[in-house]
Scaffold this motif. Structure first.
Motif, PDB file in Angstrom:
ATOM      1  N   ILE A 115      10.686   9.669  16.610  1.00 37.46           N
ATOM      2  CA  ILE A 115      11.914   8.877  16.518  1.00 37.46           C
ATOM      3  C   ILE A 115      12.145   8.425  15.080  1.00 37.46           C
ATOM      4  O   ILE A 115      13.267   8.503  14.556  1.00 37.46           O
ATOM      5  N   LEU A 116      11.088   7.967  14.427  1.00 32.16           N
ATOM      6  CA  LEU A 116      11.214   7.557  13.020  1.00 32.16           C
ATOM      7  C   LEU A 116      11.600   8.738  12.138  1.00 32.16           C
ATOM      8  O   LEU A 116      12.390   8.599  11.204  1.00 32.16           O
ATOM      9  N   LEU A 117      11.045   9.910  12.431  1.00 33.34           N
ATOM     10  CA  LEU A 117      11.345  11.092  11.625  1.00 33.34           C
ATOM     11  C   LEU A 117      12.818  11.462  11.741  1.00 33.34           C
ATOM     12  O   LEU A 117      13.482  11.764  10.743  1.00 33.34           O
ATOM     13  N   GLU A 118      13.361  11.429  12.958  1.00 29.67           N
ATOM     14  CA  GLU A 118      14.782  11.704  13.136  1.00 29.67           C
ATOM     15  C   GLU A 118      15.617  10.682  12.378  1.00 29.67           C
ATOM     16  O   GLU A 118      16.654  11.026  11.779  1.00 29.67           O
ATOM     17  N   ASN A 119      15.172   9.433  12.384  1.00 27.95           N
ATOM     18  CA  ASN A 119      15.891   8.370  11.694  1.00 27.95           C
ATOM     19  C   ASN A 119      15.968   8.655  10.196  1.00 27.95           C
ATOM     20  O   ASN A 119      17.022   8.460   9.557  1.00 27.95           O
ATOM     21  N   LEU A 120      14.874   9.153   9.634  1.00 28.95           N
ATOM     22  CA  LEU A 120      14.871   9.498   8.211  1.00 28.95           C
ATOM     23  C   LEU A 120      15.768  10.699   7.930  1.00 28.95           C
ATOM     24  O   LEU A 120      16.527  10.707   6.947  1.00 28.95           O
ATOM     25  N   LEU A 121      15.693  11.720   8.767  1.00 25.20           N
ATOM     26  CA  LEU A 121      16.536  12.898   8.571  1.00 25.20           C
ATOM     27  C   LEU A 121      18.015  12.515   8.567  1.00 25.20           C
ATOM     28  O   LEU A 121      18.799  12.988   7.743  1.00 25.20           O
ATOM     29  N   ARG A 122      18.387  11.640   9.474  1.00 20.50           N
ATOM     30  CA  ARG A 122      19.801  11.285   9.630  1.00 20.50           C
ATOM     31  C   ARG A 122      20.296  10.382   8.506  1.00 20.50           C
ATOM     32  O   ARG A 122      21.482  10.387   8.174  1.00 20.50           O
ATOM     33  N   HIS A 123      19.395   9.604   7.898  1.00 18.79           N
ATOM     34  CA  HIS A 123      19.822   8.660   6.863  1.00 18.79           C
ATOM     35  C   HIS A 123      19.389   9.075   5.455  1.00 18.79           C
ATOM     36  O   HIS A 123      19.465   8.273   4.522  1.00 18.79           O
ATOM     37  N   GLU A 124      18.963  10.325   5.309  1.00 20.68           N
ATOM     38  CA  GLU A 124      18.575  10.785   3.971  1.00 20.68           C
ATOM     39  C   GLU A 124      19.754  10.653   3.011  1.00 20.68           C
ATOM     40  O   GLU A 124      20.847  11.166   3.262  1.00 20.68           O
ATOM     41  N   ASP A 125      19.528   9.921   1.909  1.00 15.39           N
ATOM     42  CA  ASP A 125      20.587   9.734   0.911  1.00 15.39           C
ATOM     43  C   ASP A 125      20.074   9.893  -0.512  1.00 15.39           C
ATOM     44  O   ASP A 125      20.832   9.735  -1.476  1.00 15.39           O
ATOM     45  N   GLY A 126      18.788  10.220  -0.660  1.00 18.02           N
ATOM     46  CA  GLY A 126      18.219  10.392  -1.987  1.00 18.02           C
ATOM     47  C   GLY A 126      17.811   9.084  -2.646  1.00 18.02           C
ATOM     48  O   GLY A 126      17.188   9.110  -3.712  1.00 18.02           O
ATOM     49  N   GLU A 127      18.144   7.953  -2.032  1.00 22.06           N
ATOM     50  CA  GLU A 127      17.786   6.646  -2.591  1.00 22.06           C
ATOM     51  C   GLU A 127      16.924   5.860  -1.598  1.00 22.06           C
ATOM     52  O   GLU A 127      15.710   5.759  -1.773  1.00 22.06           O
ATOM     53  N   SER A 128      17.568   5.299  -0.565  1.00 22.23           N
ATOM     54  CA  SER A 128      16.791   4.578   0.446  1.00 22.23           C
ATOM     55  C   SER A 128      15.862   5.522   1.193  1.00 22.23           C
ATOM     56  O   SER A 128      14.734   5.163   1.542  1.00 22.23           O
ATOM     57  N   VAL A 129      16.345   6.725   1.463  1.00 21.67           N
ATOM     58  CA  VAL A 129      15.541   7.741   2.150  1.00 21.67           C
ATOM     59  C   VAL A 129      15.580   9.022   1.331  1.00 21.67           C
ATOM     60  O   VAL A 129      16.651   9.570   1.061  1.00 21.67           O
ATOM     61  N   THR A 130      14.403   9.491   0.943  1.00 20.02           N
ATOM     62  CA  THR A 130      14.311  10.686   0.116  1.00 20.02           C
ATOM     63  C   THR A 130      13.657  11.837   0.886  1.00 20.02           C
ATOM     64  O   THR A 130      13.060  11.636   1.956  1.00 20.02           O
ATOM     65  N   ARG A 131      13.788  13.016   0.312  1.00 22.02           N
ATOM     66  CA  ARG A 131      13.122  14.201   0.896  1.00 22.02           C
ATOM     67  C   ARG A 131      11.618  13.965   0.996  1.00 22.02           C
ATOM     68  O   ARG A 131      10.976  14.341   1.975  1.00 22.02           O
ATOM     69  N   GLU A 132      11.068  13.293  -0.022  1.00 22.08           N
ATOM     70  CA  GLU A 132       9.623  13.035  -0.044  1.00 22.08           C
ATOM     71  C   GLU A 132       9.210  12.095   1.093  1.00 22.08           C
ATOM     72  O   GLU A 132       8.114  12.225   1.656  1.00 22.08           O
ATOM     73  N   ASP A 133      10.081  11.137   1.442  1.00 17.81           N
ATOM     74  CA  ASP A 133       9.790  10.243   2.575  1.00 17.81           C
ATOM     75  C   ASP A 133       9.676  11.049   3.866  1.00 17.81           C
ATOM     76  O   ASP A 133       8.771  10.835   4.680  1.00 17.81           O
ATOM     77  N   ILE A 134      10.611  11.978   4.048  1.00 17.98           N
ATOM     78  CA  ILE A 134      10.620  12.802   5.255  1.00 17.98           C
ATOM     79  C   ILE A 134       9.358  13.655   5.331  1.00 17.98           C
ATOM     80  O   ILE A 134       8.708  13.766   6.374  1.00 17.98           O
ATOM     81  N   GLU A 135       8.997  14.252   4.200  1.00 19.74           N
ATOM     82  CA  GLU A 135       7.802  15.092   4.163  1.00 19.74           C
ATOM     83  C   GLU A 135       6.543  14.275   4.432  1.00 19.74           C
ATOM     84  O   GLU A 135       5.615  14.738   5.114  1.00 19.74           O
ATOM     85  N   ALA A 136       6.511  13.038   3.904  1.00 20.68           N
ATOM     86  CA  ALA A 136       5.341  12.187   4.107  1.00 20.68           C
ATOM     87  C   ALA A 136       5.147  11.856   5.582  1.00 20.68           C
ATOM     88  O   ALA A 136       4.016  11.846   6.092  1.00 20.68           O
ATOM     89  N   LEU A 137       6.243  11.589   6.286  1.00 27.81           N
ATOM     90  CA  LEU A 137       6.133  11.275   7.707  1.00 27.81           C
ATOM     91  C   LEU A 137       5.831  12.527   8.525  1.00 27.81           C
ATOM     92  O   LEU A 137       5.021  12.499   9.465  1.00 27.81           O
ATOM     93  N   ALA A 138       6.460  13.649   8.182  1.00 31.28           N
ATOM     94  CA  ALA A 138       6.229  14.889   8.927  1.00 31.28           C
ATOM     95  C   ALA A 138       4.784  15.370   8.797  1.00 31.28           C
ATOM     96  O   ALA A 138       4.254  16.022   9.700  1.00 31.28           O
ATOM     97  N   SER A 139       4.148  15.050   7.684  1.00 29.75           N
ATOM     98  CA  SER A 139       2.754  15.455   7.455  1.00 29.75           C
ATOM     99  C   SER A 139       1.787  14.300   7.732  1.00 29.75           C
ATOM    100  O   SER A 139       0.699  14.242   7.167  1.00 29.75           O
ATOM    101  N   TRP A 140       2.164  13.385   8.590  1.00 24.27           N
ATOM    102  CA  TRP A 140       1.398  12.173   8.896  1.00 24.27           C
ATOM    103  C   TRP A 140      -0.075  12.457   9.147  1.00 24.27           C
ATOM    104  O   TRP A 140      -0.433  13.337   9.912  1.00 24.27           O
ATOM    105  N   ASP A 141      -0.909  11.681   8.459  1.00 26.30           N
ATOM    106  CA  ASP A 141      -2.355  11.763   8.623  1.00 26.30           C
ATOM    107  C   ASP A 141      -2.778  10.597   9.513  1.00 26.30           C
ATOM    108  O   ASP A 141      -2.680   9.427   9.127  1.00 26.30           O
ATOM    109  N   ALA A 142      -3.230  10.904  10.712  1.00 24.40           N
ATOM    110  CA  ALA A 142      -3.542   9.866  11.695  1.00 24.40           C
ATOM    111  C   ALA A 142      -4.617   8.902  11.213  1.00 24.40           C
ATOM    112  O   ALA A 142      -4.644   7.741  11.633  1.00 24.40           O
ATOM    113  N   LYS A 143      -5.492   9.346  10.337  1.00 18.51           N
ATOM    114  CA  LYS A 143      -6.623   8.516   9.923  1.00 18.51           C
ATOM    115  C   LYS A 143      -6.385   7.797   8.592  1.00 18.51           C
ATOM    116  O   LYS A 143      -7.205   6.978   8.172  1.00 18.51           O
ATOM    117  N   ALA A 144      -5.257   8.088   7.946  1.00 18.40           N
ATOM    118  CA  ALA A 144      -5.021   7.532   6.611  1.00 18.40           C
ATOM    119  C   ALA A 144      -4.665   6.046   6.683  1.00 18.40           C
ATOM    120  O   ALA A 144      -4.065   5.567   7.650  1.00 18.40           O
TER     121      ALA A 144
END
Length: 914
Positions: free
Chosen positions: A40-69
């Motif tokens: 749900i959070l990932l979809e939220n980032l995809l939909r609000h990507e604007d290059g400022e509040s939400v960046t491509r790097e934010d989306i990639e960071a969530l999509a590659s989530w490390d459960a133990k980090a």
């Protein structure tokens, strides 16, 4: 922006919806093991990507989530809507009204201050249990509610007309979370944007910490402070760290006699022991096949009690069935199913498990009947051990009482107080004889004086409500009733509850035991329990008795339920009725008789406890879709009282200088267009020094207003009689009352004033003992900054914005605690108060509170500061961790608060546009 080319169309029932498809990332990331909540959070980032509040790097960071980090990456969450209840909602609307004037003063357009996201306010926290045990109680309490809250309701009706995207659900409709679950929530949002229908997950934040109840139906949302919610309404995303997600595997099914309440008390205990503060908790496993959505919502509701940010369940067939039962349209239900399946968010039995940071497991069959208390929800007590465990807690309070003889005790001794109760040796003031309505009885330590079926936790769940009704029916048939000293009440979460109780012929037996409907709202659970009978109250005070309450709520903190009650226990609705019949907590409900029937024979709880098959039969044959559709058909219309309220008009509110309910707060007075530089804190004094587990109930004004308190004196000076004081919650729109009630809880023990309880401190350096409010005013007059020192879990409990607002208005510049609850830490930053954390508990213990303190090295982005102490236990210094955790939080702090930040941003944008 659309960096991942995620926009596509979803066809449902001949209609096309634009969606942001998660599988656009599947060629680079394995999303099959991503937890439901993070999808749900990932979809939220995809939909609000604007290059400022939400960046491509934010989306990639969530999509590659490390459960133990360890959480470190900040993202911006943009909820679809905001949910308010009236206690926290009124000050939010007051702030918005004040911001309009501040915008005008900054030379910008005041009408720009409007909720950009849908904001729904449900009036549910104002009704009090003044009348009970009568068929007239509902109407009499409603009449008093309107009389007490006329100004507040006028103000809210003004706001509904003045602000766009703002709706108000009138009083006597239901509890905010149950209205949200049964009506407001869509699960999948359907909104037209840029001329085309869009579909996306329903998400929200709310000003009540129990907003998480909506997680039970698969909607991501959680509680935030009022000030953070205001910023969300004004279009600001919620800054957050990508969380850890704890998986909670459920297996099997509940055994006979165990309820959803018993399950949630077990879950709370397990997760508190695990430690999940700041984490998401996600429930999974085939045990979900045997839970209803109401059961899931019960577990999600008490998420704040186990300390997580959310406690969520995925969408599945039970979700669709619940949406159908509660009257949602066929089109909406089809959209929910199609969308959830398309996005990989639909749970199927036996599906592969997601990856989690850690996993807990519970066999539902192991859950046993329980209560929790006497002052924390996580302190579960197996019902089979309750007599022994509650007795130990009671004896500890008795020992505290008997160690020091107060005037009431001395008086009792001189009058020749009781020496025995039921043939057993008793404390010299452990019992009182009471005559009431012509009947004489003995009130003793451990007796139940309040038994309340209340709170969103359980009143949303038909199984436990019907269970209580059947138990009452069985009791009535045996000719037994509740004890005369018990104040009983039933406050349903929605009008649907009343309809199915009436249809099943279970309301009448509940009423015969005194559980008449007293109102539709959050009553006893938030301290709106109303007065006890004078005879009962006099007996408690005269004997300094350890009186108890039993309620089907989610909170039982010290001083919360009623000032006369020292021990409070959470229990299922059937157990609430059982304890009301017994009249005491000094009982083994498995072995001891609960009462005697009309023939004088002993009746045991097992004789009247309903079978699960009987409960299921009533639920299945009684509750239907039409109930929900009819009760919510005119949800915003209100009753005749609501419609007759004289409503002010205009985009700017016309403040009444004589009002004691709604006052313009000083948060924006003299605010310059640009923020001042951060200043180090020099020569600070300690206003409050407290230990562990200090809740927002200890900090924020709540409950009744004492006439000799600073708030009471203020109201008396304004010509308000004591009988018209109402409650602190009802006066949250008046900062003068609220700042005087901050840190004034009757159970607060401030180490700065040893031997006292309540809002007391010592003014330094002279050492004079006075109220915290009076000391604050003197310090501020002298230009002395103030500090609060605390132990672990500071600020747990409800998301009370006044716990932070009041702290700031008292002149507190910083709090130094051993650890924080998430919402309160955020709220402190939102009010420009610096949250610091001891890195060594010995540092806290080394401070007597009599020192002068300097905080050095404070500048934007630092993670650590130096605290220097002079005097007290001797000069020394130590390092403290700065708990401003994200860059956005630093922006808020540097501006003096989140609302000041938003106001300056909006004013700047408007001037640029002009």
């Amino acid at each position: 922006m659309n960096s991942f080319d995620a926009r596509t169309n979803l066809e449902v029932g001949g209609k096309s919806y634009e969606i942001h498809a998660l599988d656009a990332l599947s060629d680079r990331f394995d999303l099959t093991r991503l937890p439901y909540s993070l999808k749900i959070l990932l979809e939220n980032l995809l939909r609000h990507e604007d290059g400022e509040s939400v960046t491509r790097e934010d989306i990639e960071a969530l999509a590659s989530w490390d459960a133990k980090a360890e959480p470190s990456r900040e993202i911006a969450f943009t909820p679809a809507r905001v949910l308010l209840q009236d206690f926290t909602g009124v000050p939010a609307v007051v702030d918005l009204a004040t911001m309009r004037e501040a915008m005008r003063d900054l030379g910008a357009d005041p009408d720009l201050i409007n909720p950009l996201s849908q904001a729904d306010l449900v009036i549910d926290h104002s009704v009090m249990v003044d009348h009970y045990g009568s068929g007239k109680a509902l109407d009499l309490n409603a009449a008093l509610e309107y009389k007490r809250n006329q100004e507040r309701y006028q103000f809210l009706r003004w706001g509904q007309g003045a602000f766009k995207n703002f709706s108000v659900v009138p009083p006597a409709t239901g509890i905010v979370h149950q209205v949200n679950l049964e009506y407001l929530a869509q699960v999948v949002y359907n909104k037209t944007a840029d001329g085309a229908p869009q579909a996306y997950p329903d998400t929200l934040v709310g000003t009540d910490s129990h907003t998480t109840m909506i997680n039970g139906v698969g909607v991501l949302g959680w509680g935030v402070g009022g000030i953070e919610a205001e910023a969300a309404m004004l279009g600001q995303p919620i800054p957050m760290l990508i969380p850890r997600v704890i998986g909670f595997r459920l297996l099997g099914e509940l055994a006979e006699g165990a309820t959803a309440t018993d399950l949630v008390l077990t879950v709370v205990q397990m997760l508190r022991e695990k430690g999940v503060v700041g984490n998401f908790v996600e429930f999974f496993g085939d045990g979900l096949d045997h839970l209803t959505i109401a059961d899931q919502a019960t577990i999600s509701n008490m998420c704040p009690e186990y300390g997580a940010t959310v406690g969520i369940f995925p969408v599945d067939q039970a979700t669709l069935d619940y949406l159908n039962l509660t009257g949602r349209s066929e089109e909406q239900i089809a959209l929910v199913e199609a969308y959830a399946r398309r996005q990989g968010m639909f749970r199927e039995t036996g599906a592969a498990e997601a990856s989690y940071t850690d996993v807990l497991e519970l066999d539902l069959g192991s859950v046993e009947p329980s209560v929790a208390g006497p002052k924390r929800p996580q302190d579960r007590i197996a019902l089979s051990e309750s007599k022994q465990v509650i007795g130990r807690h009671r004896r500890e309070l008795e020992a505290e009482r008997d160690d020091g003889v107060d005037p009431a005790e001395a008086r009792f001794e001189s009058e020749g107080g009781d020496t025995a109760v039921d043939g057993q040796a008793a404390h010299h003031n452990g019992a009182r004889e009471v005559t009431m309505d012509g009947e004489t009885f003995t009130l003793s330590d451990g007796d139940v004086v309040i038994a309340a079926i209340t709170s969103c936790t359980n009143t949303s769940n038909p199984d436990v409500i019907v269970g209580a009704g059947l138990l009452a029916k069985n009791a009535k048939e045996k000719g037994i009733t509740v004890k005369p000293w018990v104040k009983t009440s039933l406050a349903p979460g929605s009008q649907v509850v009343t309809e199915y109780l009436e249809k099943s012929n279970l309301l009448e037996p509940l009423e015969s035991l005194g559980f008449d409907i007293v109102g539709y709202g959050c009553t006893t659970c938030i301290g709106n329990s109303g007065p006890l009978r004078e005879e009962i109250s006099d007996a408690i005070h005269g004997g300094n008795l350890v009186a108890c309450s039993v309620l089907s709520g989610n909170r039982n903190f010290e001083g919360r339920i009623h000032p006369d009650v020292k021990m409070n226990f959470l229990a299922s609705p059937p157990l609430v009725v059982a304890f009301a019949i017994a009249g005491t907590t000094n009982i083994d409900l498995y072995k001891d008789p609960i009462a005697r029937d009309a023939d004088g024979k002993d009746v045991y709880m097992k004789d009247i406890w309903p079978a699960k098959a009987d409960i299921d039969k009533v639920v299945d044959s009684t509750i239907d879709r039409e109930m929900f559709r009819s009760k919510y058909a005119d949800v915003f219309k209100g009753d005749e009282r609501w419609r007759k309220i004289d409503t002010p008009e205009g985009s700017l509110f016309d403040w009444d200088r004589d009002s004691t309910y709604i006052r313009k707060p000083p948060f924006f007075e003299g605010m310059p267009r640009e923020p001042a530089p951060i200043e180090e804190i020099k020569g600070a004094r300690v206003l409050v020094k407290v230990g562990d587990s200090i809740t927002t109930d200890h900090i924020s004004p709540a409950g009744s207003i004492a006439p000799d308190s600073p708030a009471g004196k203020y109201l008396l000076d304004k010509g308000v009689s004591q009988g018209q004081f109402n409650s602190y919650g009802s006066r949250r729109g008046n900062h003068e009352v609220m700042m005087r009630g901050t840190f004034a809880n009757i159970r607060l023990r401030n180490e700065m004033a040893p031997g006292t309880e309540g809002g007391w401190t010592r003014h330094l350096p002279d050492g004079e003992q006075m109220s915290i409010y009076d000391a604050s005013m003197q310090y501020q007059k002298d230009g002395v900054p103030l500090i609060v020192i605390a132990g672990k879990e500071y600020g747990t409990g409800s998301s009370r914005d006044w716990a932070a607002k009041g702290t700031r208005l008292l002149g507190v510049r910083a709090v130094i605690a051993e650890s924080y609850e998430r919402i309160h830490r955020s709220n402190l930053i939102g009010m420009g108060v610096l949250p610091l954390q001891f890195q060594n508990s010995d540092d806290r213990e080394s401070l007597s509170g009599e020192e002068e303190l300097d905080i050095e090295g404070l500048e934007s982005g630092v993670t650590e500061v130096t605290v220097k102490a002079r005097g007290g236990n001797g000069d020394r210094e130590f390092k403290a961790r700065v708990r401003i955790d994200t860059p956005k939080e630093w922006d808020y702090y540097m501006h003096g608060g989140i609302l000041q930040y938003v106001l300056r941003q909006l004013a700047s944008d408007d001037r640029k546009a002009a």
